[in-house]
Design an enzyme around this catalytic site. Structure first.
Site, PDB file in Angstrom:
ATOM      1  N   ASP A  37      35.289 106.480  60.470  1.00 49.87           N
ATOM      2  CA  ASP A  37      35.053 105.929  61.807  1.00 49.87           C
ATOM      3  C   ASP A  37      36.043 104.818  62.182  1.00 49.87           C
ATOM      4  OD1 ASP A  37      32.668 107.506  61.742  1.00 49.87           O
ATOM      5  OD2 ASP A  37      31.667 105.889  60.669  1.00 49.87           O
ATOM      6  N   GLU A 212      28.420 111.921  70.388  1.00 49.12           N
ATOM      7  CA  GLU A 212      28.314 110.527  69.948  1.00 49.12           C
ATOM      8  C   GLU A 212      29.683 109.867  70.058  1.00 49.12           C
ATOM      9  OE1 GLU A 212      27.068 110.503  65.869  1.00 49.12           O
ATOM     10  OE2 GLU A 212      28.586 111.934  65.223  1.00 49.12           O
TER      11      GLU A 212
END
Length: 452
Positions: A37, A212
């Site tokens: 991420d 997301e």
């Protein structure tokens, strides 16, 4: 690619030196831990990456066969080749409002405003129970991008979800985006700690399939909303555009296709550094059998004349320029022949040791781009290799005529050794390197290095 283990007594200053001089320019960027991420930001002329940190939790803690993250590190680089790990900047145990054993310190972000650095992170609230509910987003504040960061006593009120992203527009207005099944956004107050508007649900973003990880940026007056979306089997990266940071956004297409490895997630950021755009993302390079342990990657990103994003094709080579005098990890190649060339782990039981190139057919080759030979050229070339049969490897400058600059004989034997040969022709400046098997049934190569 190899990564040496450091003695436990090494000083902090030596740790920083050690990390900063080891080239991790290839994909994945970091070779001594799992990182996912990645949010890339430019602060004070340097590029910082704020990733999450996949771990295997202590026995009896966390969630087996799922994502487990207890803390955050931050990494920086000035050349996208040498990366410094500044160490842990926040731990789940240090957040007053969070469950200290949730292992849910998921995808973060960081921005700078008012002379301070604000680190945004999601985690589970105390006594939240199971499921996707019970997450909120907190803020930790620092005077420097590498910290130390002090978490605020409370999470951001009215925010339920994960994957915070903060965009600061040219007029100084900051916006917070996040996800929980859908993508949401709101203005932030000037203190960067509270919402300053009603929450918007971006219903115009495709609603079918899991979505997301919003990341918003601006280029030439156009606002880009980018996000991972499961349109088929796993997450691919998509985007929409608008003339307003709060939309509505018009869906434009795909930035990166589903991972060839089958990794279920992808989470990213997009940044302009020294007049080049980059996509930072992740895959499971160091954990091919378990996609909950991921590794940060980066590749160059380009735009069409009309502003559309050209699709990014993942590479092993990644970004940055490699010094010819460093150990050039040719296993992170830019291209290879369609036969007789492959990259495999040096030790399948210890992926952090990295990879090797296997050349097992005559004329098989790998190319590694952007090697800086400097102004003086090189006198010798060294190859760390082994071969059960022996063989010869030609070292060339990749180009129209693939000019050969050396030929290295790899002696027969089963152990890793360093073999060398003189460089016959001067190679200067930044060149693409090509290694080609000229004789022998099989040669394994760990790295190549040039000597002045």
């Amino acid at each position: 690619m190899k990564h040496s283990k450091m003695p436990k007594t090494i000083s902090l200053s030596l740790i920083i030196f050690f990390l900063s001089v080891n080239a991790f320019a290839q994909n994945p960027l970091i070779m001594d831990q799992f990182t996912a991420d990645p949010t890339a930001r430019v602060f004070n002329g340097k590029l910082y990456v704020f990733p999450s940190h996949d771990i295997v939790p202590p026995k009896g803690e966390g969630r087996a066969e799922w994502f487990n993250m207890a803390d955050y590190h931050v990494f920086s680089s000035e050349d996208l080749t040498n990366w410094t790990d500044h160490g842990k900047i926040l731990d789940q145990k240090d957040v007053p409002w969070a469950d200290p054993k949730a292992y849910s310190m998921w995808a973060p972000d960081a921005v700078s405003k008012n002379g301070k650095f604000y680190f945004y992170f999601p985690t589970r609230l105390k006594d939240a129970g199971d499921g996707e509910k019970g997450f909120s987003i907190g803020v930790a504040v620092a005077d420097k991008p590498e910290g130390p960061y002090k978490p605020q006593p409370n999470h951001i009120q009215r925010v339920e979800g994960i994957d915070p992203n903060v965009f600061i527009d040219k007029d100084g207005q900051a916006y917070l985006y996040w996800s929980r099944g859908k993508i949401y956004g709101a203005k932030l107050k000037d203190n960067m700690l509270e919402l300053d508007s009603e929450i918007k649900t971006f219903e115009e973003i495709p609603q079918k399939g899991h979505i997301e990880g919003p990341f918003v940026f601006e280029r030439n007056g156009t606002y880009y909303m980018t996000y991972p979306h499961v349109a088929n089997n796993t997450e691919r990266l998509e985007y929409g555009t608008s003339d307003n940071p709060m939309g509505p956004f018009t869906h434009q297409g795909v930035i990166m296709d589903e991972s060839a490895s089958g990794t279920w997630t992808n989470h990213h950021s997009i940044v302009n550094y020294k007049d080049q755009w980059y996509l930072f993302y992740h895959d499971n390079d160091l954990s091919p059998d378990f996609d909950k342990n991921r590794s940060n990657r980066a590749d160059s990103l380009f735009f069409e004349e009309n502003g559309n994003i050209k699709k990014v094709i993942p590479t092993k080579r990644g970004v940055g320029i490699t010094a010819s005098t460093s150990e050039i990890q040719v296993d992170r190649y830019s291209a290879k022949s369609n036969y007789g060339a492959a990259s495999v782990f040096l030790d399948r039981l210890d992926p952090f040791k990295g990879w090797k190139v296997v050349l097992n057919k005559p004329e098989a080759w790998v190319k590694y781009n952007k090697v800086d030979f400097g102004a003086e050229g090189s006198k010798n070339v060294k190859i760390r290799a082994r071969s059960l049969t022996g063989g010869t490897v030609a070292v060339k400058l990749a180009g129209q005529d693939n000019k050969e600059i050396s030929k290295v004989t790899i002696q027969k034997g089963g152990n890793w050794e360093v073999f060398s040969a003189p460089v016959k022709s001067e190679a200067t400046a930044v060149q693409d390197l090509l290694l080609q098997l000229k004789s022998g049934a099989g040669v394994e190569v760990d790295w190549v290095q040039f000597e002045k």
